[in-house]
Design an enzyme around this catalytic site. Structure first.
Site, PDB file in Angstrom:
ATOM      1  N   HIS A 855       0.860  -1.187   0.000  1.00 52.60           N
ATOM      2  CA  HIS A 855       0.000   0.000   0.000  1.00 52.60           C
ATOM      3  C   HIS A 855       0.897   1.237   0.000  1.00 52.60           C
ATOM      4  O   HIS A 855       1.591   1.499   0.983  1.00 52.60           O
ATOM      5  CB  HIS A 855      -0.907   0.000   1.234  1.00 52.60           C
ATOM      6  CG  HIS A 855      -1.897  -1.115   1.241  1.00 52.60           C
ATOM      7  ND1 HIS A 855      -2.233  -1.822   2.369  1.00 52.60           N
ATOM      8  CD2 HIS A 855      -2.625  -1.658   0.225  1.00 52.60           C
ATOM      9  CE1 HIS A 855      -3.122  -2.758   2.050  1.00 52.60           C
ATOM     10  NE2 HIS A 855      -3.372  -2.671   0.766  1.00 52.60           N
ATOM     11  N   GLU A 858       1.362   3.788   2.942  1.00 57.30           N
ATOM     12  CA  GLU A 858       1.921   3.327   4.224  1.00 57.30           C
ATOM     13  C   GLU A 858       3.446   3.398   4.167  1.00 57.30           C
ATOM     14  O   GLU A 858       4.148   2.385   4.192  1.00 57.30           O
ATOM     15  CB  GLU A 858       1.416   1.912   4.518  1.00 57.30           C
ATOM     16  CG  GLU A 858      -0.096   1.895   4.733  1.00 57.30           C
ATOM     17  CD  GLU A 858      -0.706   0.498   4.620  1.00 57.30           C
ATOM     18  OE1 GLU A 858       0.040  -0.494   4.691  1.00 57.30           O
ATOM     19  OE2 GLU A 858      -1.929   0.411   4.446  1.00 57.30           O
ATOM     20  N   HIS A 952       3.253  -3.384   7.011  1.00 57.56           N
ATOM     21  CA  HIS A 952       2.187  -2.430   6.687  1.00 57.56           C
ATOM     22  C   HIS A 952       2.238  -1.243   7.637  1.00 57.56           C
ATOM     23  O   HIS A 952       3.000  -1.224   8.601  1.00 57.56           O
ATOM     24  CB  HIS A 952       0.809  -3.097   6.832  1.00 57.56           C
ATOM     25  CG  HIS A 952       0.423  -3.969   5.675  1.00 57.56           C
ATOM     26  ND1 HIS A 952      -0.494  -3.599   4.729  1.00 57.56           N
ATOM     27  CD2 HIS A 952       0.837  -5.198   5.318  1.00 57.56           C
ATOM     28  CE1 HIS A 952      -0.637  -4.553   3.838  1.00 57.56           C
ATOM     29  NE2 HIS A 952       0.163  -5.545   4.174  1.00 57.56           N
ATOM     30  N   GLU A1037       1.948  -4.405  11.522  1.00 57.98           N
ATOM     31  CA  GLU A1037       1.370  -3.073  11.377  1.00 57.98           C
ATOM     32  C   GLU A1037       2.143  -2.075  12.236  1.00 57.98           C
ATOM     33  O   GLU A1037       2.308  -2.294  13.429  1.00 57.98           O
ATOM     34  CB  GLU A1037      -0.081  -3.080  11.869  1.00 57.98           C
ATOM     35  CG  GLU A1037      -0.986  -4.063  11.149  1.00 57.98           C
ATOM     36  CD  GLU A1037      -1.462  -3.542   9.812  1.00 57.98           C
ATOM     37  OE1 GLU A1037      -1.121  -2.384   9.491  1.00 57.98           O
ATOM     38  OE2 GLU A1037      -2.155  -4.270   9.110  1.00 57.98           O
TER      39      GLU A1037
END
Length: 1154
Positions: A855, A858, A952, A1037
């Site tokens: 992504h 990010e 991420h 994350e």
């Protein structure tokens, strides 16, 4: 003793009930007085408050009063007994019987209604009983006949208020003229009968929740009446003693404006101005906040929906796909007929659901959402058990063997040359596999649009000469253009905090790439830098400008070199064909030495911003509405002006800003560009600003955000980079911005962009900032930028860190749609010698497979990856041990095209690549297709990785945490029946996150989740777990905001902490190796026992934000399920935001959560 008294009281209630029933069964003529007495006793019994024993005894009270006084059981329990024994029904029967008497007993009616008012709130079926018994009409008629009898009217209105909470009753009462009746009772300011007025308004508010009744009120012309009454009470209630009456009037207005007709009537009655002015007068008095909040909610609801100021919500950049998917959002985009207005729906305000759910009475809906939030958990046990399913025949996968030469390399010929580097594994990108090998990589014949690697054979469209450095003139005045208004480099080190760079290099400005159209798209970043669109003639000729001495960050940043960066940019292909380098990417970023705590939210900041927005409607002549930057005018996006406006630019790698509109002298609305081949995903921004005045506070509003919540409401700030600061020796991104908040705005979001849902709105991120330097060029970004060219520069510089003991190989995995190469790294330790034992140990090392940046928005994932790569290439004993323990396969950027073109979530195909892992298309999703193929190849040769981790970033939670996959924990959360054999599972999947929680200060075990959801079945984590059979398959994350625990609690996260996280991940892998290397796995289980055996770190499926409450109610949205249609990201979420945390702008300051 108390128990006996309670029993006595209960018996008394029952006895009186019995008497009532008996009376009800006999002729009421004889016993009306008895009924009145019994009812009075029950009412007395229920109403009795506790008195002290002394007080009662001193008055010579009766035995019953002593019992009641001594009773410690609350009034509610007495009512409960009364209701449970059918008391409500008996009261209704008596009411009906008495109503038939001529004349009915007023005293009995008074007591019956007083009693019903007390009982009503405790009886869930009160409304139904009242309707079925016919009691509704009795009460209504009584009200009609006694409008002047305040004593009897009050209890009747109290009962009507309870009746009206039942929606069916409300409609029935409306038909019976009760709405009009209430308007006869409510009156202008008076000190008399205020209790009566308050109850009448409560009843009216309840009645107006019904759309039918709201229409009735509008048709009756009552909206202007309510506004006039509110204004009258506002002006006369100077001591604020009747706030509840004022609130009651607002609640009625709020409920009427839930319908379109009501909103129209409100606007026609000048409601916006009335509420705006009255609210402004209430602001200084904190206790009046409930009035201000409800007024604000009404005004926002009635604010006419505006059109987003764009010709289309599709991206400003066009990229034609080689073929269009058969179904899905991209297919819909391509099938959209030309000429369709996709910015707004045909009817501006044709859906009332949004308004209906935007008030603070929708808690039931929230509860419903809460109960169904676990619906996404996978309950099919067949899908929950990993099935090693390589999916493709080995013959197809054999071509990927070339990427695993370390598994077969014998090192007999090329090992241990003088420099100790195996030349067969050439490291320079210029020597990576040629086009022939690229053709082999993708076995799908006739479907391979990828070009050979640009590093090998392809060339840019025009010959790239060295940097064609343009002029720099620091003032529009030709006579002074050679004077350096830029701080002199002689005084390095005299500024405040921070590590300053003393070594300098000379450049000219702005940075343009030669050979590509050398327009300074963006006016040299603004006012005085470089040549603008519409060149000013001789003044702009190259070579006449001042030469700048700038910090040489290459000396401080081992992986940064401005010259190398520029070379890398030349080989990067973007859809808009960017011809410019952004200064922050050129200079680099050195982490500030000072701490950056979470920004404290000022009380009332959101409200004041919203009021400023409302002023635009009330005072339209104050609004400039002047477009100063517009990518939809590609020939000249910077609109020339008289120097009274800021200048903007985003035409550089990873830049995203589509349009800038000056709305007031120092306020700008900014519109972000959607992802290419998409019509949404607005979150990432990166743009340049110049032409600012020193010391002036500017307000920036990004007006087309989509998510219903943001960490900008919880202490996160935007990032700013000052070129003047960089030139003065402080090249760095710093957190900046005050008065930051994120809220739903009045720009309509078309159903085309909202997945078919109508009535949605966009959100505004607003922040204010001031600038310290004259003639500065500043950049703003959502998070620390990390471009594709930066990655290429870092990878080329990694070679310099290599020692003879390190085995490093860079391959090109594939070409992207946009013609950029996707790098694949292999890192391990060279074998100690070319003996069979050492080579055997080398080949049999377990594999670790890492990936990042699927992504583009990010960017923190790339900074974590940078930390991992630097640690792996480091000289520490830990790094050496790690290389000897594992072979690392790393794809550091899975979505180069998205990164280059400033996308937030998608690739050029317009799709979220992390939802394509189940069935990736080799043409549309080449990086996913080939990465999955590498893993399938490994599974085929029985060398599946020990750990797979995809890095991420998370935009709505703090800390760093992991998502993994566990059958057992998924079953626990879903309540499906499963046998013990179904739940057989090695607990090893918890070991790595547990180790990280012990060694990495930013990591939070409590935020980790190991539940498998249906909506995530096509993500990397789940597919690698299920199909490749990797038990330790994770998404890691990292917060975009900061931490709320551990060493970094209360601080915003920076690149230092992110890179540290990447290094700590490596250290954790080394500890994992030692654990899994133990023959007795009991040690591993002991490590986990504190989690599995206790509730200290529960794994929760619904990941609440757990943010502290603000004093101010925050309206993120009424749209709690945005993420279902547009998941946040792999986390997007794995953290299904608890709808309870999506606050509505509530009326009560005490009744909300954030």
């Amino acid at each position: 003793y108390t128990t006996h008294i309670h029993k006595a009281c209960k018996c008394l209630v029952l006895m009186l009930l019995g008497q009532l029933e008996k009376i009800n069964g006999e002729a009421m003529v004889r016993d009306a007085e008895t009924a009145r007495q019994v009812t009075a006793k029950i009412l007395h019994l229920i109403q009795t408050q506790e008195k002290s024993g002394k007080e009662v005894m001193s008055k010579g009270s009766s035995g019953m009063e002593v019992i009641l006084a001594s009773l410690e059981v609350g009034r509610g329990r007495r009512v409960g007994v009364f209701v449970s024994k059918g008391g409500t029904g008996i009261l209704f029967q008596i009411l009906l019987s008495n109503s038939k008497e001529l004349p009915p007993s007023e005293e009995l009616m008074l007591q019956l209604h007083s009693l019903l008012a007390k009982v009503g709130s405790k009886d869930r079926k009160f409304g139904v009983k009242a309707r079925l018994s016919g009691a509704l009409n009795v009460t209504v008629n009584l009200v009609k006949q006694n409008l002047q009898n305040a004593k009897l009217l009050l209890p009747c209105l109290q009962v009507l208020r309870v009746y009206s909470t039942n929606s069916v009753n409300a409609i029935s009462l409306g038909k019976n003229g009760v709405v009009e009746l209430m308007f006869k009772i409510i009156a202008p300011y008076s000190k008399k009968n205020t209790s009566l007025l308050k109850v009448a308004l409560d009843a009216l508010g309840a009645l107006l929740k019904s759309k039918t009744n709201a229409r009735r009120a509008v048709d009756g012309g009552h909206v202007p009446v309510l506004l006039a009454l509110y204004l009258d009470w506002h002006r006369n209630d100077t001591r604020h003693r009747h706030m509840l009456i004022r609130k009651g009037l607002l609640v009625s207005l709020r409920n009427i404006t839930n319908i379109k007709l009501g909103r129209k009537a409100f606007l026609e009655a000048d409601g916006m101005r009335i509420l705006y002015n009255s609210s402004t007068e209430c602001l200084p008095v904190r206790t009046l906040d409930p009035l201000v909040n409800t007024s604000s909610l009404i005004m926002r609801k009635c604010f006419p929906k505006n059109r987003l100021p764009l010709p289309t919500i599709k991206s400003a950049f066009q990229y034609q796909l080689p073929h269009v998917p058969a179904a899905g959002p991209v297919a819909q985009l391509y099938s959209q007929p030309p000429g369709v207005d996709d910015v707004v729906d045909e009817s501006d305000d044709n859906d009332e659901t949004e308004a209906d759910t935007e008030n603070d009475t929708e808690n039931e809906e929230d509860e419903k959402d809460h109960h169904t939030s676990n619906d996404d958990i996978e309950t099919d046990l067949n899908k929950l058990h990993p099935k090693k399913n390589p999916g493709r025949p080995f013959e197809e996968l054999r071509v990927y063997e070339r990427f695993f030469s370390e598994l077969s390399e014998d090192f007999q010929v090329i090992l241990f040359l003088k420099n100790g580097i195996p030349t067969a594994q050439a490291l320079s990108p210029k020597r990576v596999p040629m086009s022939s090998s690229q053709e082999d990589v993708n076995p799908t014949k006739g479907q391979n649009p990828q070009l050979p690697p640009s590093t090998s054979t392809s060339t840019p469209p025009a010959p790239l000469t060295p940097l064609q450095l343009d002029t720099i003139h620091l003032s529009k005045d030709q006579n002074t253009k050679d004077e350096a208004h830029i701080p002199s480099t002689d005084g390095h080190g005299v500024r405040q905090e921070g590590c300053e760079v003393s070594a300098t290099r000379q450049i000219q400005s702005p940075l343009l790439l030669g050979g590509i159209a050398t327009r300074r798209v963006g006016g040299g970043g603004g006012s005085n830098w470089g040549s603008d669109c519409g060149s000013e003639g001789p003044e702009d000729e190259a070579g006449e400008g001042a030469v700048l001495e700038v910090p040489d960050t290459a000396l401080l940043l081992p992986l940064h070199d401005p010259d190398v960066y520029v070379e890398m940019v030349k080989g990067t292909h973007s859809v808009p064909q960017y011809a410019e380098v952004a200064y922050p990417d050129y200079f680099g970023h050195i982490t500030p030495t000072f701490r950056e705590p979470h920004q404290e939210r000022v009380y009332g900041v959101q409200r004041s911003k919203i009021f400023q927005d409302i002023e635009r409607l009330i005072h339209p002549n104050d609004i400039l509405d002047k477009v100063v930057y517009d990518l939809d005018i590609p020939s000249c996006p910077v609109i020339e002006d008289d120097g009274e406006s800021l200048k903007f630019n985003s035409q550089f790698e990873s830049g995203n800003l589509r349009k800038a509109i000056q709305v007031r002298k120092y306020e700008y609305d900014l519109v972000l560009n959607s992802d290419i081949n998409s019509n949404h995903y607005h979150q990432w921004f990166y743009f340049e600003v110049s032409g600012m005045r020193v010391g002036t506070t500017y307000r920036f509003n990004i007006i087309n955000c989509e998510k219903s919540n943001s960490q900008f409401n919880y202490g996160m700030q935007v990032l700013m980079y000052s070129v003047q600061e960089a030139i003065s020796g402080r090249p760095r991104w710093v957190r900046t911005g005050t008065d930051i908040c994120y809220y739903k705005n009045h720009f309509a979001r078309s159903s085309i962009a909202a997945g078919g849902q109508k009535g949605k709105s966009y959100y505004t991120l607003t922040f204010s900032t001031s600038f310290r330097h004259k003639d500065d060029v500043c950049y703003f970004a959502y998070h620390y930028p990390y471009t594709y060219s930066t990655l290429k520069m870092h990878l080329s510089k990694l070679e310099a860190l290599r020692t003879p003991q390190i085995y490093l190989r860079q391959d090109v995995l594939c070409e992207t749609l946009g013609g950029n190469s996707c790098p694949l790294l292999t890192i391990t330790a060279m074998p100690e010698s070319n003996s069979n034992d050492h080579i055997c140990q080398f080949r049999n090392r377990p594999l670790i497979f890492l990936s990042a940046r699927v992504h583009p928005g990010e960017t923190n994932a790339s900074w974590v990856m940078k930390g991992t790569l630097e640690f792996l290439m480091g000289t520490s004993p830990l790094a050496s041990s790690l290389r000897e323990a594992y072979i690392f396969k790393i794809v550091p950027m899975l979505n180069p095209d998205g990164v280059v073109n400033g996308n937030h979530r998608c690739s050029l195909s317009g799709e979220d690549l992390n939802r394509q892992w189940q069935n990736p298309n080799p043409e549309l999703h080449p990086t996913i297709y080939h990465t999955k193929s590498l893993l399938q190849y490994l599974a085929h040769i029985q060398r599946a990785p020990l750990v797979f981790c995809d890095y991420h970033g998370h935009s709505r939670k703090k800390n760093v945490f992991m998502y993994g996959c566990s059958v057992k924990e998924t079953v626990w959360q879903s309540n499906i029946s499963a046998t013990s054999s179904d739940l057989q599972e090695d607990l090893g999947y918890r070991a790595l996150p547990k180790i990280l929680s012990q060694i990495a200060p930013a990591f939070s075990m409590a935020s980790c989740s190991f539940v498998v959801e249906r909506s995530k079945e096509s993500t990397a984590r789940v597919v690698v777990w299920r199909e490749i059979g990797v038990q330790r398959s994770y998404t890691m994350e990292s917060t975009l905001c900061g931490c709320d625990q551990g060493k970094y609690k209360g601080l915003q996260i920076g690149t230092r902490e992110l890179e540290e996280m990447g290094a700590q991940f490596c250290v954790a892998l080394l500890r994992l190796k030692r654990l899994t290397g133990l023959r007795n796995h009991q040690h591993l289980l002991d490590l986990e026992s504190d989690i599995i055996g206790s509730h200290s770190c529960p794994t929760t499926y619904v990941m609440d934000e757990d943010e502290p409450s603000f004093l101010e109610a925050i309206d993120y949205s009424a749209e709690s399920n945005d993420e279902d249609a547009e998941p946040e990201n792999e986390h997007g979420s794995e953290a299904h935001e608890n709808p309870d945390h999506l606050d509505h702008l509530s009326d009560s300051e005490t009744n909300h959560r954030d």
